[in-house]
Design an enzyme around this catalytic site. Structure first.
Site, short mmCIF file in Angstrom:
data_model
loop_
_atom_site.label_atom_id
_atom_site.label_comp_id
_atom_site.label_asym_id
_atom_site.label_seq_id
_atom_site.Cartn_x
_atom_site.Cartn_y
_atom_site.Cartn_z
N CYS A 109 18.38 17.41 17.79
CA CYS A 109 19.47 18.32 18.16
C CYS A 109 19.41 19.66 17.43
O CYS A 109 19.95 20.64 17.92
CB CYS A 109 20.82 17.66 17.89
SG CYS A 109 21.11 16.14 18.81
N HIS A 362 25.92 20.01 25.55
CA HIS A 362 25.01 19.96 24.40
C HIS A 362 23.60 19.60 24.88
O HIS A 362 23.18 18.45 24.83
CB HIS A 362 25.53 18.91 23.41
CG HIS A 362 24.61 18.60 22.27
ND1 HIS A 362 23.76 19.53 21.69
CD2 HIS A 362 24.41 17.44 21.57
CE1 HIS A 362 23.10 18.97 20.71
NE2 HIS A 362 23.45 17.69 20.62
N CYS A 393 25.04 17.73 13.23
CA CYS A 393 24.38 16.47 12.90
C CYS A 393 23.09 16.38 13.71
O CYS A 393 22.94 17.04 14.75
CB CYS A 393 25.28 15.28 13.17
SG CYS A 393 25.77 15.04 14.89
N GLY A 395 19.89 13.66 15.07
CA GLY A 395 19.46 12.30 15.28
C GLY A 395 18.49 11.80 14.23
O GLY A 395 17.72 12.55 13.63
#
Length: 415
Positions: A109, A362, A393, A395
């Site tokens: 991300c 996202h 955050c 992954g």
């Protein structure tokens, strides 16, 4: 007598100054819903990146294309039309001079965020003067994890909990770890994100960031994407409370309090401050510092907490110095974990003032530059704010935070 070569080299190295790095401008495509009915179902991922690169150059004719030293484009799933070293291939497709190099990058991300911090480090060191950084994700064509082959030792050797491989399950784990982060709170936060996005869009604050993208459908012909597809205007807490919890029976994470599966691309111009002055480019914000941190993969949503603490410590700042926050809303619970840790109210007006990923979407690796672009717009409206952060955050148990300074800051402001 002349100094030995090694001593002369040491002197030159010691004299090298770290250069100031600035975020010039950022743009993005409208974000679409992933899937056969989404905006970009029949649009290539690399073509979305091409649109972004061309728009940056169109908006800044004062930048000669040959002055671009690097193109760094992130993708979480680097295959198909997101493969072939997409930073280089998209640069060629966009018509940049063949002398301009490019590369691909992956930090799930935080791909675009890492593209920015990577080229920024090169600029600070003096390897580049101007670079393009961004990200793309076509989750309709390439679902997260497509083609991946996780080593069975992750689970067999108990390196990670099995839930670490399913992002929605990690969000449920954050709920478990922090009982105060209830479903009612996450639903309320999600409804607020939708409302803030709706109000910002109505006020004309979202559209300036968007580059229209031509779309093709074998069934419906050509179209033009000019607005984000995921937002759900009029969302209420009551409507969210009845949604199913796909990751756990009677769980707390739903499609309403999490970002969806999306397609889209982002890009920005990053440059040395002296080069910006030379070329007459605008300054959206100045880079102060950044940090990435690892956490237990099964609670990856708490990653922004140690990343932010690390970035603040390295910059000599505290959370009280930060006047604006752009936090990626992969899941409402991870945003609330951050806010609760730092003693910030769930509805604090400094946090995601125009809503976030729960509303607009996202597309994984692209989102970091969306956060940065919006923060630069907030800075222009808030000269009383000196510092802001973009954080997310990541992954597999990470967090990333970048601290920025407002070039419009006025001494004596509230923050």
């Amino acid at each position: 007598m002349a100094a030995p070569a090694s001593a002369a080299a040491d002197t030159r190295s010691a004299a090298r100054a770290v250069r100031d790095v600035v975020f010039v401008d950022g743009v993005r495509t409208p974000f679409g819903k992933a899937g056969s009915k989404g905006l970009y179902a029949e649009t290539r991922a690399d073509d979305m990146v091409v649109k972004v690169i061309r728009e940056l150059l169109r908006r800044h004719p004062e930048l000669p294309p040959e002055r671009i030293d690097e193109v760094a484009i992130a993708a979480t799933t680097q295959t198909g039309d997101q493969g072939l070293t997409i930073g280089r291939s998209a640069a060629l497709l966009a018509g940049l001079p063949k002398s301009v190099p490019g590369f691909a990058i992956d930090r799930m991300c935080a791909g675009a965020m890492t593209a920015v911090t990577t080229v920024s480090s090169g600029i600070a060191f003096g390897a580049y003067d101007v670079a393009i950084a961004g990200g793309v994700e076509h989750m309709g064509r390439h679902p997260m994890g497509e083609g991946a082959d996780p080593n069975p030792r992750y689970v067999a050797d108990k390196i990670v909990d099995p839930s670490a491989l399913v992002m929605g399950s990690t969000a449920e784990n954050v709920h478990d770890r922090y009982p105060s982060l209830t479903k009612d709170r996450t639903d309320a936060y999600a409804a607020l994100s939708q409302l803030r996005y709706e109000e910002a869009a109505r006020a004309g604050k979202i559209s300036p960031d968007l580059v229209p993208v031509s779309t093709r459908s074998a069934e419906n012909g050509w179209g033009l994407a000019t607005a984000d597809e995921p937002p759900r205007p009029g969302t209420t807490v009551e409507a969210l409370s009845g949604l199913k919890t796909p990751f756990r029976p009677h769980g707390r994470v739903t499609p309403g309090n999490a970002a969806g599966l999306n397609d889209g691309a982002t890009g920005c111009l990053i440059a040395d401050a002296d080069t910006v002055r030379e070329l007459g480019l605008p300054v959206g914000m100045k880079l102060v510092g950044y940090a990435f941190a690892g956490v237990e993969p099964e609670v990856m949503g708490v990653g922004p907490v140690p990343a932010t603490e690390k970035a603040l410590q390295k910059a000599g700042l505290s959370i009280d110095d930060i006047g604006l926050f752009e936090i990626n809303e992969a899941f409402a619970v991870q945003v609330l974990a951050f806010l609760e840790h730092f003693g910030i109210a769930d509805d604090d007006a400094r946090v995601n003032p125009w809503g976030g990923a729960i509303a607009c979407g996202h597309p994984l690796a692209s989102s970091g530059v969306r956060l940065m672009t919006q923060l630069s717009r907030h800075f222009a409206e808030h000269p009383e704010v000196r510092y802001g952060i973009t954080t997310m955050c990541i992954g597999f148990g990470m967090g990333g935070t970048v601290i920025w300074e407002n070039p419009n800051y006025t001494e004596g402001g509230a923050r």
